[in-house]
Design a protein around this motif. Structure first.
Motif, short mmCIF file in Angstrom:
data_model
loop_
_atom_site.label_atom_id
_atom_site.label_comp_id
_atom_site.label_asym_id
_atom_site.label_seq_id
_atom_site.Cartn_x
_atom_site.Cartn_y
_atom_site.Cartn_z
N SER A 40 -39.80 -47.69 -114.16
CA SER A 40 -39.47 -46.32 -114.57
C SER A 40 -38.83 -46.29 -115.96
O SER A 40 -38.86 -45.26 -116.62
CB SER A 40 -38.56 -45.65 -113.55
N THR A 41 -38.27 -47.39 -116.40
CA THR A 41 -37.67 -47.41 -117.73
C THR A 41 -38.64 -47.82 -118.83
O THR A 41 -38.44 -47.46 -119.99
CB THR A 41 -36.45 -48.34 -117.79
N LEU A 42 -39.68 -48.55 -118.49
CA LEU A 42 -40.60 -49.03 -119.53
C LEU A 42 -41.30 -47.92 -120.32
O LEU A 42 -41.39 -48.01 -121.55
CB LEU A 42 -41.61 -50.01 -118.93
N PRO A 43 -41.79 -46.85 -119.68
CA PRO A 43 -42.37 -45.77 -120.48
C PRO A 43 -41.36 -45.10 -121.41
O PRO A 43 -41.71 -44.70 -122.52
CB PRO A 43 -42.90 -44.77 -119.45
N VAL A 44 -40.11 -45.04 -120.99
CA VAL A 44 -39.07 -44.46 -121.84
C VAL A 44 -38.84 -45.35 -123.06
O VAL A 44 -38.76 -44.87 -124.20
CB VAL A 44 -37.75 -44.28 -121.05
N VAL A 45 -38.77 -46.66 -122.84
CA VAL A 45 -38.60 -47.60 -123.94
C VAL A 45 -39.80 -47.53 -124.88
O VAL A 45 -39.65 -47.54 -126.11
CB VAL A 45 -38.40 -49.04 -123.41
N ALA A 46 -41.00 -47.43 -124.31
CA ALA A 46 -42.21 -47.31 -125.14
C ALA A 46 -42.17 -46.03 -125.98
O ALA A 46 -42.50 -46.05 -127.16
CB ALA A 46 -43.46 -47.31 -124.25
N PHE A 47 -41.72 -44.94 -125.38
CA PHE A 47 -41.63 -43.67 -126.12
C PHE A 47 -40.62 -43.75 -127.25
O PHE A 47 -40.91 -43.36 -128.38
CB PHE A 47 -41.26 -42.52 -125.18
N VAL A 48 -39.43 -44.25 -126.96
CA VAL A 48 -38.38 -44.32 -127.98
C VAL A 48 -38.81 -45.22 -129.13
O VAL A 48 -38.63 -44.88 -130.31
CB VAL A 48 -37.05 -44.79 -127.36
N THR A 49 -39.42 -46.35 -128.81
CA THR A 49 -39.89 -47.26 -129.85
C THR A 49 -41.01 -46.63 -130.67
O THR A 49 -40.99 -46.68 -131.90
CB THR A 49 -40.38 -48.58 -129.22
N ALA A 50 -41.98 -46.03 -129.99
CA ALA A 50 -43.10 -45.40 -130.70
C ALA A 50 -42.64 -44.21 -131.53
O ALA A 50 -43.16 -43.98 -132.63
CB ALA A 50 -44.17 -44.97 -129.70
N ASP A 51 -41.66 -43.46 -131.04
CA ASP A 51 -41.17 -42.30 -131.77
C ASP A 51 -40.51 -42.69 -133.09
O ASP A 51 -40.48 -41.90 -134.02
CB ASP A 51 -40.19 -41.50 -130.90
N ALA A 52 -40.01 -43.91 -133.16
CA ALA A 52 -39.39 -44.37 -134.40
C ALA A 52 -40.44 -44.64 -135.48
O ALA A 52 -40.12 -44.62 -136.67
CB ALA A 52 -38.58 -45.64 -134.13
N PHE A 53 -41.67 -44.89 -135.08
CA PHE A 53 -42.71 -45.28 -136.04
C PHE A 53 -43.85 -44.28 -136.18
O PHE A 53 -44.57 -44.32 -137.18
CB PHE A 53 -43.30 -46.64 -135.63
N PHE A 54 -44.06 -43.43 -135.19
CA PHE A 54 -45.21 -42.53 -135.18
C PHE A 54 -44.75 -41.08 -134.99
O PHE A 54 -43.61 -40.81 -134.66
CB PHE A 54 -46.18 -42.90 -134.06
N GLU A 55 -45.70 -40.17 -135.16
CA GLU A 55 -45.45 -38.76 -134.88
C GLU A 55 -45.26 -38.55 -133.38
O GLU A 55 -45.68 -39.36 -132.57
CB GLU A 55 -46.61 -37.91 -135.40
N LEU A 56 -44.65 -37.43 -133.04
CA LEU A 56 -44.31 -37.14 -131.65
C LEU A 56 -45.52 -37.16 -130.70
O LEU A 56 -45.44 -37.79 -129.64
CB LEU A 56 -43.57 -35.80 -131.55
N PRO A 57 -46.65 -36.54 -131.03
CA PRO A 57 -47.78 -36.58 -130.08
C PRO A 57 -48.28 -38.00 -129.82
O PRO A 57 -48.66 -38.33 -128.70
CB PRO A 57 -48.86 -35.75 -130.76
#
Length: 108
Positions: A40-57
């Motif tokens: 349950s935490t891995l998608p959150v970590v993936a989102f936070v990491t991706a949000d630092a480098f990519f656009e929100l969508p």
């Protein structure tokens, strides 16, 4: 109040450490055990990491892809669908709530 009623009240108000352990174990079992907590935490970590480098969508898409992959993996392990897909539903609901209204959309 009868003696039986008094015992019931006493039992409900005085929680023992064993009762707390049983409640913690029930909570852990409800989310799929230790594996469910990690999944349950891995998608959150993936989102936070991706949000630092990519656009929100894109970050939402990466989190959703991670949740789908984890759901498939958990289903193959033999977990029940609702336990396995709980994280997927959470990510889908979070991604569907007002996309495009994040900090980057407001600044453009």
């Amino acid at each position: 109040m009868t003696t039986t009623d008094q015992n019931r009240v006493h039992h409900r108000t005085n929680r023992s450490p064993a009762g707390a352990t049983n409640m913690s174990q029930a909570l852990l079992d409800g989310v799929g055990g230790p594996i469910g907590m990690v999944c349950s935490t891995l998608p959150v970590v993936a989102f936070v990491t991706a949000d630092a480098f990519f656009e929100l969508p894109v970050a939402i898409g990466i989190a959703f892809a991670a949740a789908v992959a984890l759901t498939v993996w958990r289903m193959r392990r033999g977990e029940q669908f609702m336990s396995a897909a709980g994280g997927l539903f959470g990510v889908a609901a979070a991604g569907a709530s007002r996309p495009g209204r994040g900090r980057r959309a407001a600044s453009s």
